[in-house]
Write a protein that holds these residues in place. Structure first.
Motif, short mmCIF file in Angstrom:
data_model
loop_
_atom_site.label_atom_id
_atom_site.label_comp_id
_atom_site.label_asym_id
_atom_site.label_seq_id
_atom_site.Cartn_x
_atom_site.Cartn_y
_atom_site.Cartn_z
N PRO A 1 0.84 -1.19 0.00
CA PRO A 1 0.00 0.00 0.00
C PRO A 1 0.88 1.25 0.00
O PRO A 1 2.07 1.18 0.27
N LEU A 2 0.26 2.37 -0.31
CA LEU A 2 0.98 3.64 -0.30
C LEU A 2 1.50 3.94 1.10
O LEU A 2 0.85 3.65 2.11
N THR A 3 2.67 4.56 1.15
CA THR A 3 3.24 5.01 2.42
C THR A 3 2.56 6.32 2.82
O THR A 3 1.90 6.98 2.00
N HIS A 4 2.74 6.74 4.07
CA HIS A 4 2.18 8.02 4.52
C HIS A 4 2.74 9.16 3.68
O HIS A 4 2.01 10.11 3.36
N GLU A 5 3.99 9.08 3.29
CA GLU A 5 4.60 10.12 2.46
C GLU A 5 3.91 10.18 1.09
O GLU A 5 3.60 11.26 0.59
N GLU A 6 3.67 9.03 0.48
CA GLU A 6 3.01 8.98 -0.83
C GLU A 6 1.58 9.49 -0.73
O GLU A 6 1.10 10.22 -1.61
N ILE A 7 0.89 9.13 0.34
CA ILE A 7 -0.48 9.60 0.57
C ILE A 7 -0.49 11.12 0.68
O ILE A 7 -1.32 11.79 0.06
N ASN A 8 0.45 11.66 1.44
CA ASN A 8 0.50 13.12 1.64
C ASN A 8 0.83 13.87 0.36
O ASN A 8 0.48 15.05 0.23
N LYS A 9 1.48 13.23 -0.60
CA LYS A 9 1.75 13.87 -1.90
C LYS A 9 0.51 13.89 -2.77
O LYS A 9 0.30 14.82 -3.55
N LEU A 10 -0.33 12.87 -2.66
CA LEU A 10 -1.54 12.77 -3.50
C LEU A 10 -2.73 13.52 -2.92
O LEU A 10 -3.57 14.04 -3.66
N GLY B 1 -4.31 5.21 8.03
CA GLY B 1 -3.83 5.39 6.67
C GLY B 1 -4.34 4.34 5.69
O GLY B 1 -3.80 4.20 4.60
N LYS B 2 -5.44 3.65 6.03
CA LYS B 2 -5.93 2.56 5.18
C LYS B 2 -7.09 2.96 4.26
O LYS B 2 -7.43 2.21 3.36
N LEU C 1 -21.70 9.32 2.16
CA LEU C 1 -20.35 9.20 2.67
C LEU C 1 -19.65 8.15 1.81
O LEU C 1 -20.13 7.03 1.68
N ILE C 2 -18.54 8.54 1.21
CA ILE C 2 -17.78 7.62 0.34
C ILE C 2 -16.46 7.30 1.00
O ILE C 2 -15.76 8.20 1.49
N LYS C 3 -16.13 6.02 1.01
CA LYS C 3 -14.84 5.56 1.54
C LYS C 3 -14.16 4.70 0.47
O LYS C 3 -14.78 3.80 -0.09
N TYR C 4 -12.91 5.01 0.23
CA TYR C 4 -12.11 4.22 -0.70
C TYR C 4 -10.94 3.56 0.03
O TYR C 4 -10.29 4.19 0.87
N THR C 5 -10.70 2.33 -0.31
CA THR C 5 -9.53 1.58 0.11
C THR C 5 -9.30 0.51 -0.96
O THR C 5 -10.20 0.24 -1.76
N THR C 6 -8.13 -0.06 -0.99
CA THR C 6 -7.87 -1.18 -1.90
C THR C 6 -7.76 -2.42 -1.03
O THR C 6 -6.75 -2.64 -0.36
N HIS C 7 -8.83 -3.20 -1.01
CA HIS C 7 -8.92 -4.36 -0.13
C HIS C 7 -7.79 -5.36 -0.38
O HIS C 7 -7.28 -5.98 0.55
N ALA C 8 -7.37 -5.50 -1.63
CA ALA C 8 -6.34 -6.50 -1.98
C ALA C 8 -4.99 -6.22 -1.33
O ALA C 8 -4.17 -7.12 -1.18
N VAL C 9 -4.76 -4.95 -0.94
CA VAL C 9 -3.48 -4.61 -0.29
C VAL C 9 -3.68 -4.14 1.15
O VAL C 9 -2.73 -3.75 1.81
N GLY D 1 -5.00 -1.41 2.27
CA GLY D 1 -4.56 -0.03 2.40
C GLY D 1 -4.89 0.76 1.16
O GLY D 1 -5.73 0.36 0.35
N LEU D 2 -4.23 1.86 0.99
CA LEU D 2 -4.49 2.76 -0.14
C LEU D 2 -3.53 2.51 -1.30
O LEU D 2 -2.36 2.20 -1.09
N THR D 3 -4.06 2.66 -2.50
CA THR D 3 -3.25 2.66 -3.72
C THR D 3 -3.62 3.90 -4.52
O THR D 3 -4.58 4.61 -4.19
N GLN D 4 -2.90 4.12 -5.59
CA GLN D 4 -3.20 5.27 -6.45
C GLN D 4 -4.62 5.17 -7.00
O GLN D 4 -5.27 6.18 -7.22
N ASN D 5 -5.14 3.96 -7.18
CA ASN D 5 -6.51 3.79 -7.69
C ASN D 5 -7.53 4.52 -6.82
O ASN D 5 -8.48 5.10 -7.34
N ASP D 6 -7.34 4.48 -5.51
CA ASP D 6 -8.27 5.16 -4.60
C ASP D 6 -8.29 6.66 -4.86
O ASP D 6 -9.35 7.29 -4.89
#
Length: 110
Positions: A18-27, A40-41, A83-91, A93-98
């Protein structure tokens, strides 16, 4: 880098981190009013509407985006909100897809 709303989601069956906190903060600055969970999930956003019909029109538009991208959110829907929530269940956590899907949903308000 292209804007998130112009990118297509890439299929994800796991096997990537999954994306790191740093990658999440950039997106995150590319999105409007989305919040990251403490762990962070997932990312989420609350939308308000004037009445049930407008809420359901929005929900249907989100469903269309989700099917086009083959990446589906969890949604909580009421009379005048969604209310919308996105996560990538397969990992787990979060991916760029979210973030791609969230950016496309933001464009519904434009």
């Amino acid at each position: 880098m292209p804007e998130l709303h112009t990118i297509r989601c890439v299929g994800c069956e796991g096997g990537i981190p999954p994306l790191t906190h740093e990658e999440i903060n950039k997106l995150l600055p590319e999105l409007q009013d989305w919040k990251v969970s403490q762990d962070g999930k997932f990312i989420s956003r609350h939308f308000s509407f004037k009445g049930f019909y407008k809420t359901m029109a929005f929900v249907n538009a989100v469903a269309w985006i989700a099917n086009q991208e083959n990446h589906h959110p969890d949604m909580e829907v009421g009379y005048n909100y969604c209310l919308i929530k996105y996560t990538t269940h397969a990992v787990d956590g979060l991916t760029q897809n979210d973030f791609i899907c969230a950016a496309k949903i933001d464009k519904l308000e434009a």
